[in-house]
Write a protein that holds these residues in place. Sequence first.
Motif, PDB file in Angstrom:
ATOM      1  N   GLY A  22      35.809  40.720  33.453  1.00  0.00           N
ATOM      2  CA  GLY A  22      36.299  41.315  34.674  1.00  0.00           C
ATOM      3  C   GLY A  22      35.081  41.977  35.460  1.00  0.00           C
ATOM      4  O   GLY A  22      35.210  43.051  36.238  1.00  0.00           O
ATOM      5  N   PRO A  70      34.175  48.086  33.764  1.00  0.00           N
ATOM      6  CA  PRO A  70      35.537  47.870  33.049  1.00  0.00           C
ATOM      7  C   PRO A  70      35.578  48.210  31.717  1.00  0.00           C
ATOM      8  O   PRO A  70      34.428  48.002  30.763  1.00  0.00           O
ATOM      9  CB  PRO A  70      35.654  46.259  33.229  1.00  0.00           C
ATOM     10  N   CYS A 113      46.126  46.493  27.477  1.00  0.00           N
ATOM     11  CA  CYS A 113      45.778  47.832  27.971  1.00  0.00           C
ATOM     12  C   CYS A 113      46.851  48.628  28.779  1.00  0.00           C
ATOM     13  O   CYS A 113      47.989  48.023  28.796  1.00  0.00           O
ATOM     14  CB  CYS A 113      45.063  47.196  29.285  1.00  0.00           C
ATOM     15  N   ALA A 115      47.780  49.485  31.565  1.00  0.00           N
ATOM     16  CA  ALA A 115      48.486  48.767  32.897  1.00  0.00           C
ATOM     17  C   ALA A 115      49.518  47.582  32.308  1.00  0.00           C
ATOM     18  O   ALA A 115      50.446  47.468  33.115  1.00  0.00           O
ATOM     19  CB  ALA A 115      47.361  48.112  33.773  1.00  0.00           C
ATOM     20  N   CYS A 116      49.048  46.752  31.809  1.00  0.00           N
ATOM     21  CA  CYS A 116      49.856  45.715  31.068  1.00  0.00           C
ATOM     22  C   CYS A 116      51.033  46.293  30.199  1.00  0.00           C
ATOM     23  O   CYS A 116      51.992  45.545  30.433  1.00  0.00           O
ATOM     24  CB  CYS A 116      49.210  44.866  30.289  1.00  0.00           C
ATOM     25  N   CYS A 135      45.559  40.664  30.594  1.00  0.00           N
ATOM     26  CA  CYS A 135      44.659  40.673  31.905  1.00  0.00           C
ATOM     27  C   CYS A 135      43.180  40.719  31.484  1.00  0.00           C
ATOM     28  O   CYS A 135      42.679  40.560  30.510  1.00  0.00           O
ATOM     29  CB  CYS A 135      45.111  41.865  32.868  1.00  0.00           C
ATOM     30  N   THR A 136      42.457  40.874  32.679  1.00  0.00           N
ATOM     31  CA  THR A 136      40.881  41.109  32.518  1.00  0.00           C
ATOM     32  C   THR A 136      40.533  41.983  31.474  1.00  0.00           C
ATOM     33  O   THR A 136      39.325  41.775  30.950  1.00  0.00           O
ATOM     34  CB  THR A 136      40.386  41.416  34.060  1.00  0.00           C
ATOM     35  N   HIS A 137      41.427  42.896  31.224  1.00  0.00           N
ATOM     36  CA  HIS A 137      40.979  44.127  30.362  1.00  0.00           C
ATOM     37  C   HIS A 137      41.722  44.056  28.919  1.00  0.00           C
ATOM     38  O   HIS A 137      41.418  45.012  28.208  1.00  0.00           O
ATOM     39  CB  HIS A 137      41.492  45.213  31.520  1.00  0.00           C
ATOM     40  N   ASP A 175      42.779  41.517  42.461  1.00  0.00           N
ATOM     41  CA  ASP A 175      43.861  41.434  41.331  1.00  0.00           C
ATOM     42  C   ASP A 175      43.299  41.663  40.116  1.00  0.00           C
ATOM     43  O   ASP A 175      42.172  41.395  39.712  1.00  0.00           O
ATOM     44  CB  ASP A 175      44.892  40.452  41.428  1.00  0.00           C
ATOM     45  N   ARG A 176      44.043  42.731  39.168  1.00  0.00           N
ATOM     46  CA  ARG A 176      43.747  42.876  37.767  1.00  0.00           C
ATOM     47  C   ARG A 176      43.707  41.701  37.122  1.00  0.00           C
ATOM     48  O   ARG A 176      42.748  41.389  36.060  1.00  0.00           O
ATOM     49  CB  ARG A 176      44.458  43.725  37.088  1.00  0.00           C
ATOM     50  N   ARG A 177      44.176  40.414  37.414  1.00  0.00           N
ATOM     51  CA  ARG A 177      43.909  39.314  36.748  1.00  0.00           C
ATOM     52  C   ARG A 177      43.009  38.195  37.439  1.00  0.00           C
ATOM     53  O   ARG A 177      43.516  37.040  37.012  1.00  0.00           O
ATOM     54  CB  ARG A 177      45.581  38.609  36.386  1.00  0.00           C
TER      55      ARG A 177
END
Length: 761
Positions: A22, A70, A113, A115-116, A135-137, A175-177
């Motif tokens: 990310g 990130p 993560c 957030a997810c 997600c990206t993280h 977006d986070r994704r």
Amino acid sequence: MDAAAAREGRRIRVRGLVQGVGFRPFVWRLAQELGLSGEVSNDGEGVLIAAWGPGAALNQLAQRLAEEAPLLARVSAVEMAALDGMPASKDFRITASGDGAAAAVIPPDAATCPACLAEVCDPAERRHGYAFANCTHCGPRLTIAEAIPWDRPNTAMKVFPLCPACRAEYDDPADRRFHAQPIACPDCGPRLWFIDKAGEATGDSLQSTVAALRSGRIAAIKGLGGFHLACDAHNAEAIALLRQRKARDAKPFALMSADPASICVVSPEAAALLASPAAPIVLLPRRTDVRLPDTLAPDQDHLGVMLPATPLHHLLLDAFGGPLVMTSGNRSEEPQVIDNDAALTALAGIADVFLLHDRPILNRLDDSVIALDEAQQPIPLRRARGYAPAPIALPIKDCPPTLAMGGELKATFALLRGGEAIVSQHIGDLEQAGALDDYRRMLDLYCELYQFTPAVIAVDRHAGYLSTQLGEALAQETGARLARVAHHHAHFAACLADNGIPDSDDEHLGLLLDGLGLGDDDTLWGGEILVGNYRSARRVGGFPAVPLIGGGAAMREPWRNLLAHLAHAFGADWRTRAASVLQHFPEAGRLHLAERMLASGTNCPPCSSAGRLFDAAAAALGLHSARISHEGQAAMALEALARPYAASEQPYHAGLDAGGMLDWTPLWDALLGDLAAGCEPGRIAARFHLGVAAAVAEAAARIARPGQRVALSGGVMQNRILLAALCEALHRRGLAPLVHRIIPANDGGLSLGQGLIAAFA
Ligand code: ZN
Ligand code: ZN
Ligand code: FE
């Protein structure tokens, strides 16, 4: 001065682990915020930014790139240069990946993560209760990678076309994704199902699994890098059943718990490690006030515990409400199963129920295992999920492309190039056909992912290792230069590299305490004091060679090492000294046969192994003297027995001759004396550990220059009492001990050391 004239251009190069994490959307958001125009792209060297804007904003960008990177990124350098010309537009754009050799570095898999996890727990979110949110993280990476570049069509996710909602997230840089390749939701992504004796069941798969676990049954659960076998960690009958069915009578089981502090002592450092994106199994001291079945980890004062690291595991643990045994899903010593059909056949006799999903696991990744030293710093024992294939910085910048094949047990291989090494995940013991297949597959995959063609191939000097034979064949095939590297020199170099020690003519000391490996003189070594560096090493002392009675049998039957050590120390009349340990030998016939072998030298290769000395001491205390069921079992029991006394006891003494050779006769003399006097076994075990450490430190100090570095490596260095005592004794003598922090001290770390030595040869 008008606004346009105040805008400058900068070319910013970001190096490190900055792809697939990310980074480009992160740069995009910073650029939006700072009002910059320009573009950001990936290429063979990392991330490249061309940005225009006020000088102060550009400086801020460069600073914040490193500071606010990130979660999964590791920035190793931010380089800036002035840029002429003007931006194509006043926007800031993310452009497609450029070209370059390693344009698609694959990051390690990462735990869910915050957030997810919040989304999965929130009934208002469309991913509420969804086992595959990422997600990206966070989320799967190496486990689902098939080819480069790191794009969805090259992953196991290619069979799941994105729904419009996921597509919109994937395409939105805010977006986070954005460009999260494994993105999924209940509408378009993988699904779970549950199978019991009656076949596939309807209803909630997670609830069915939890019900089965509550009723004491064993579940095979498909996870991130492979299957686990799970059962209720409080249920002694379930644990006994799992041990019996898995034919695993004593090897410790790992646990998964959402609250490790409820069962173990968790230091702040341990808590941080558990909750890190790698989410390894951490060895934690058991809480004495919490009752758990002893059969979880017989003879052990520590438990291996991990947190849930995927939404699936979070949901499972949440619904179950307590710790679960989570041991690798395999039959006894085979590699962990990764696909559904194989699980249904291979694990049929072990698991009662199966929790399956349809996201293929392309690359097996075992759980990583890390212990903590007295200062609560990490001691890696197994490097796999969450760590591989993150690059490891080399102490040189211009390493030729070098493939290092590793050892035979706990096999890994390593690709070295430029200033970095990619060390593969722990693959296992190559004597296992499944592990050998995996090793070959992973080797092909890594060479493809990193577009790697070796100029040099490094192998262990032991011609019998399957990794050596594969390396020889590969060198023939490709014309790469073959370099044979001595086992303990490789351990030595691995520890130097792990600590970032630069290449120079300086000589360091290496204390290599190991199981065994082939030495320079073609005998078996494993308790060596070496002097040298990456380029060369010579033996300057160490443990005496003691016969390995029956060869391989001595690896499995600790009493053979006790006999060998006592006979070595006291000669033919060892029995007169050893009345207190005679009970730990087998019946007279077998003992006499072993003595005759010893006398005639039949199948008794000499071996200076430190591991076998620990086995002998364990046998003297009656710890698994007849037979061990897994590597290190007796020595680990000895360590746990010693732990309560390690801080207060005094070491046994050992002899040391002018040639740097240790003599364990005085140590055995004192140990047998204590036994005969009825001394507590734990005190004896502690005195033994401290005695070995004191003797080895003394031997090192006699040779060393003041302040010299001393690399501590080899599998026996996983023993934390020995390691702590050695470090303390070396420090006290003004020396600088080096301990493994990134790769294991065991044979899992060999490949990195081999590669460096070969590159210099
Ligand atoms: Zn996430
Ligand atoms: Zn979707
Ligand atoms: Fe070794």
